[in-house]
Design a protein around this motif. Sequence first.
Motif, PDB file in Angstrom:
ATOM      1  N   GLN A 113      -4.038 -18.393   3.796  1.00 32.65           N
ATOM      2  CA  GLN A 113      -3.538 -17.630   2.547  1.00 32.65           C
ATOM      3  C   GLN A 113      -3.171 -16.286   3.008  1.00 32.65           C
ATOM      4  O   GLN A 113      -4.094 -15.563   3.732  1.00 32.65           O
ATOM      5  CB  GLN A 113      -4.856 -17.469   1.740  1.00 32.65           C
ATOM      6  CG  GLN A 113      -5.208 -18.863   0.894  1.00 32.65           C
ATOM      7  CD  GLN A 113      -4.059 -19.277   0.052  1.00 32.65           C
ATOM      8  OE1 GLN A 113      -3.309 -18.638  -0.413  1.00 32.65           O
ATOM      9  NE2 GLN A 113      -3.742 -20.609  -0.267  1.00 32.65           N
ATOM     10  N   PRO A 114      -2.017 -15.755   3.002  1.00 32.42           N
ATOM     11  CA  PRO A 114      -1.542 -14.597   3.234  1.00 32.42           C
ATOM     12  C   PRO A 114      -2.399 -13.461   2.614  1.00 32.42           C
ATOM     13  O   PRO A 114      -2.884 -13.580   1.507  1.00 32.42           O
ATOM     14  CB  PRO A 114      -0.166 -14.196   2.697  1.00 32.42           C
ATOM     15  CG  PRO A 114       0.258 -15.323   1.795  1.00 32.42           C
ATOM     16  CD  PRO A 114      -0.936 -16.402   2.094  1.00 32.42           C
ATOM     17  N   TYR A 115      -2.596 -12.235   3.081  1.00 32.98           N
ATOM     18  CA  TYR A 115      -3.085 -11.266   2.359  1.00 32.98           C
ATOM     19  C   TYR A 115      -2.388 -10.742   1.431  1.00 32.98           C
ATOM     20  O   TYR A 115      -1.179 -10.353   1.527  1.00 32.98           O
ATOM     21  CB  TYR A 115      -3.773 -10.082   3.405  1.00 32.98           C
ATOM     22  CG  TYR A 115      -4.114  -8.638   2.729  1.00 32.98           C
ATOM     23  CD1 TYR A 115      -5.559  -8.740   1.917  1.00 32.98           C
ATOM     24  CD2 TYR A 115      -3.421  -7.637   2.800  1.00 32.98           C
ATOM     25  CE1 TYR A 115      -5.971  -7.574   1.333  1.00 32.98           C
ATOM     26  CE2 TYR A 115      -3.963  -6.493   2.179  1.00 32.98           C
ATOM     27  CZ  TYR A 115      -4.990  -6.459   1.297  1.00 32.98           C
ATOM     28  OH  TYR A 115      -5.455  -5.458   0.657  1.00 32.98           O
ATOM     29  N   GLN A 116      -2.704 -10.224   0.090  1.00 34.30           N
ATOM     30  CA  GLN A 116      -2.075  -9.800  -1.089  1.00 34.30           C
ATOM     31  C   GLN A 116      -2.687  -8.891  -1.457  1.00 34.30           C
ATOM     32  O   GLN A 116      -3.643  -8.976  -2.201  1.00 34.30           O
ATOM     33  CB  GLN A 116      -1.604 -10.979  -2.109  1.00 34.30           C
ATOM     34  CG  GLN A 116      -1.084 -10.338  -3.159  1.00 34.30           C
ATOM     35  CD  GLN A 116       0.467 -10.082  -2.811  1.00 34.30           C
ATOM     36  OE1 GLN A 116       1.259 -10.743  -2.368  1.00 34.30           O
ATOM     37  NE2 GLN A 116       0.812  -8.814  -3.313  1.00 34.30           N
ATOM     38  N   PRO A 117      -2.267  -7.451  -1.095  1.00 32.91           N
ATOM     39  CA  PRO A 117      -3.003  -6.294  -1.724  1.00 32.91           C
ATOM     40  C   PRO A 117      -2.883  -6.220  -3.466  1.00 32.91           C
ATOM     41  O   PRO A 117      -1.678  -6.590  -3.699  1.00 32.91           O
ATOM     42  CB  PRO A 117      -2.400  -5.209  -1.240  1.00 32.91           C
ATOM     43  CG  PRO A 117      -1.149  -5.615  -0.600  1.00 32.91           C
ATOM     44  CD  PRO A 117      -1.149  -6.899  -0.464  1.00 32.91           C
ATOM     45  N   ASP A 118      -3.798  -5.846  -3.976  1.00 32.32           N
ATOM     46  CA  ASP A 118      -3.827  -5.483  -5.414  1.00 32.32           C
ATOM     47  C   ASP A 118      -2.651  -4.156  -5.537  1.00 32.32           C
ATOM     48  O   ASP A 118      -3.098  -3.005  -5.080  1.00 32.32           O
ATOM     49  CB  ASP A 118      -4.830  -5.394  -6.060  1.00 32.32           C
ATOM     50  CG  ASP A 118      -5.006  -5.232  -7.394  1.00 32.32           C
ATOM     51  OD1 ASP A 118      -3.985  -5.070  -8.121  1.00 32.32           O
ATOM     52  OD2 ASP A 118      -6.213  -4.998  -7.894  1.00 32.32           O
ATOM     53  N   LEU A 119      -1.573  -4.545  -6.545  1.00 34.65           N
ATOM     54  CA  LEU A 119      -0.714  -3.423  -6.761  1.00 34.65           C
ATOM     55  C   LEU A 119      -1.489  -2.122  -7.428  1.00 34.65           C
ATOM     56  O   LEU A 119      -0.889  -1.035  -7.392  1.00 34.65           O
ATOM     57  CB  LEU A 119       0.629  -3.863  -7.307  1.00 34.65           C
ATOM     58  CG  LEU A 119       1.423  -4.867  -6.629  1.00 34.65           C
ATOM     59  CD1 LEU A 119       2.485  -5.361  -7.260  1.00 34.65           C
ATOM     60  CD2 LEU A 119       1.790  -4.212  -5.289  1.00 34.65           C
ATOM     61  N   SER A 166      -8.660  -1.554   0.689  1.00 32.86           N
ATOM     62  CA  SER A 166      -7.198  -2.277   1.354  1.00 32.86           C
ATOM     63  C   SER A 166      -8.106  -2.347   2.828  1.00 32.86           C
ATOM     64  O   SER A 166      -8.333  -1.575   3.639  1.00 32.86           O
ATOM     65  CB  SER A 166      -6.340  -1.217   1.409  1.00 32.86           C
ATOM     66  OG  SER A 166      -5.435  -1.686   2.417  1.00 32.86           O
TER      67      SER A 166
END
Length: 89
Positions: free
Chosen positions: A62-68, A76
């Motif tokens: 699972q790639p890291y997906q930051p919260d926009l 972060s």
Amino acid sequence: MRFDTFETVTRDLSIPVATADATTIRRAATECLKRIPLKRLLRLLGVRVSALKRAPEPRAVQPYQPDLFETSLNASPILRPAQQSGNKV
């Protein structure tokens, strides 16, 4: 193998470990072919594989997906090491 007279002969060879490698399968088939005298015309040559196994599924990372919409820099993981070292971003 089937000869021009429709006579059929078979040879088999078991490979000790499962393989999906075409070269390994071809080499096994060649070893079987070497055990048959080829003094007559050949009509048909076939290779059969059996006892097939399903390959294990590759594990998905699972790639890291930051919260926009995250407003806190502490949330972060990418920025966390820079904050701990005292560097400003």
